[in-house]
Design an enzyme around this catalytic site. Structure first.
Site, PDB file in Angstrom:
ATOM      1  N   CYS A  98       0.768  -1.196   0.078  1.00 17.10           N
ATOM      2  CA  CYS A  98      -0.563   0.032  -0.149  1.00 17.10           C
ATOM      3  C   CYS A  98       0.865   1.083   0.041  1.00 17.10           C
ATOM      4  O   CYS A  98       0.635   2.620  -0.649  1.00 17.10           O
ATOM      5  CB  CYS A  98      -1.554  -0.375   1.203  1.00 17.10           C
ATOM      6  SG  CYS A  98      -0.189  -0.395   2.659  1.00 17.10           S
ATOM      7  N   HIS A 138      -1.543   1.400   7.577  1.00 15.29           N
ATOM      8  CA  HIS A 138      -2.226   1.152   5.721  1.00 15.29           C
ATOM      9  C   HIS A 138      -2.086   2.167   5.579  1.00 15.29           C
ATOM     10  O   HIS A 138      -1.903   4.021   6.194  1.00 15.29           O
ATOM     11  CB  HIS A 138      -3.092   0.877   6.449  1.00 15.29           C
ATOM     12  CG  HIS A 138      -4.070   0.452   4.535  1.00 15.29           C
ATOM     13  ND1 HIS A 138      -2.945  -0.333   3.862  1.00 15.29           N
ATOM     14  CD2 HIS A 138      -4.775   0.694   3.923  1.00 15.29           C
ATOM     15  CE1 HIS A 138      -4.080  -0.690   2.490  1.00 15.29           C
ATOM     16  NE2 HIS A 138      -5.313   0.236   2.524  1.00 15.29           N
ATOM     17  N   ASN A 159      -9.156   3.362  -1.879  1.00 15.72           N
ATOM     18  CA  ASN A 159      -8.323   1.946  -0.904  1.00 15.72           C
ATOM     19  C   ASN A 159      -7.133   1.716  -2.000  1.00 15.72           C
ATOM     20  O   ASN A 159      -7.168   2.098  -3.514  1.00 15.72           O
ATOM     21  CB  ASN A 159      -8.965   1.752  -0.099  1.00 15.72           C
ATOM     22  CG  ASN A 159      -8.883   0.211   0.801  1.00 15.72           C
ATOM     23  OD1 ASN A 159      -6.976   0.587   1.142  1.00 15.72           O
ATOM     24  ND2 ASN A 159      -8.589  -0.255   1.600  1.00 15.72           N
TER      25      ASN A 159
END
Length: 327
Positions: A108, A270, A290
């Site tokens: 990520c 994240h 996301n």
């Protein structure tokens, strides 16, 4: 009889306080029973929890904390009640609105940075340069972080020093030099059950007819933004920003609405991309992209409560401007 009664009581208490599996239907029902500002639903199967924790744990925080310098916008400036980068720069909406899929990799940190860089190249070139920065190049050529996670600031530092080449989604050489090495999880989680590590850094384009050295993009020195108004002003002036969030177990089952933590333990750290904000039923929220594919959340996006540093999202947002003089 007394012993039996005590035993039964202990079993009953144990059952009441037994922890529900974070991907179970019972845990999802518990979330929805709280009647919060969002709804939960099934995104992953119970057997995939280890993988989920991996893809939710790609942030290793800030690598270089000294000195942390923050761009200071004039907070007396007004901002609109709502803002969406896709609408503010419609000629770049296809770049800004692209949802990438990190797949079976804790990358990520790399995908978020590549997205912010790509968005800002388009925005600040007035859409004359629609170049996708390669998340594969960021993932594999930034130190030795890879799929086990990386520092939030590391990609921006390297974009400024040595740059990154172009590249897009899996097996798509039309989007630039280096494509992402994993396909999207079209049948997530049934085809994405095994965690993988990133391959080594290869300084060669997928299409060998492309000159690798001519595919580089570069950025100016990155800056940090540490509160709601600063992030809003930066979005309005310069485009999307990256930020880290703390992931709790309930977030994994997010389906729609304005997320705020309601239940579950810490699951990971994240990195995501903030593209705008708004208000719904008097609840302020951020619009966030996301990297868990378009089938997760609100077509790959989620909204999260704004103004109270929900899950740390307003603590250290980050971005950089492109340096067109070098490409």
């Amino acid at each position: 009889m007394k012993s039996l009664t005590v035993t039964c009581l202990l079993v009953t208490v144990s059952a009441v306080f037994a922890k529900l599996h974070p991907l179970s239907d019972e845990f999802i029902d518990e979330i929805n029973a709280k009647e919060s500002t969002w709804k939960a639903g099934r995104n992953f199967e119970i057997g995939d929890y280890d993988l989920v924790k991996t893809i939710a744990s790609g942030s290793l925080g800030i690598g270089d904390r000294e000195p942390l310098t923050f761009t200071i916008h004039d907070e007396s400036e007004d901002v609109p009640e709502s803002f969406d980068s896709r609408e503010a720069w419609p000629e770049c909406a296809d770049v800004i609105g692209l949802i990438r899929d990190q797949s079976r990799c804790g990358g990520c940190w790399a995908l978020s940075a590549a997205e912010v860089m790509s968005d800002r190249i388009c925005i600040h070139s007035n859409a004359t340069k629609k170049l996708m920065v390669s998340s594969q190049d960021v993932l594999t050529c930034t130190s030795d972080f890879g799929c086990s996670g990386g520092n939030v600031d590391a990609p921006y530092k390297q974009w400024n020093s040595t740059g990154y080449v172009t590249g897009g989604l899996y097996n798509n050489s039309l989007q630039g030099c280096k494509s992402y090495f994993l396909p999207e999880c079209d049948e997530h989680p049934t085809k994405c059950t095994d965690y993988v590590d990133a391959p080594s850094c290869v300084q060669q384009c997928d299409d060998t007819s492309l000159n690798y050295s001519q595919q580089y993009t570069y950025g100016l020195k990155h800056t940090w933004f540490s509160n709601e108004k600063q992030i809003q002003l930066e979005l309005v002036k310069n485009g999307p920003v990256g930020s880290g969030i703390v992931v709790y177990e309930d977030f994994i089952s997010y389906k729609s609405g304005i997320y705020q933590y309601v239940s579950g333990d810490f699951a990971g750290s994240h990195v995501i991309k903030i593209i705008g904000w708004g208000v719904e039923n008097d609840v302020k929220y951020w619009i966030v992209a996301n990297s868990w594919n378009e089938r997760w959340g609100e077509n790959g996006y989620f909204r999260i409560k704004r103004g109270n540093n929900e899950c740390g999202i307003e603590h250290t947002a980050i971005a950089a401007l492109p340096d067109f003089s070098r490409f």
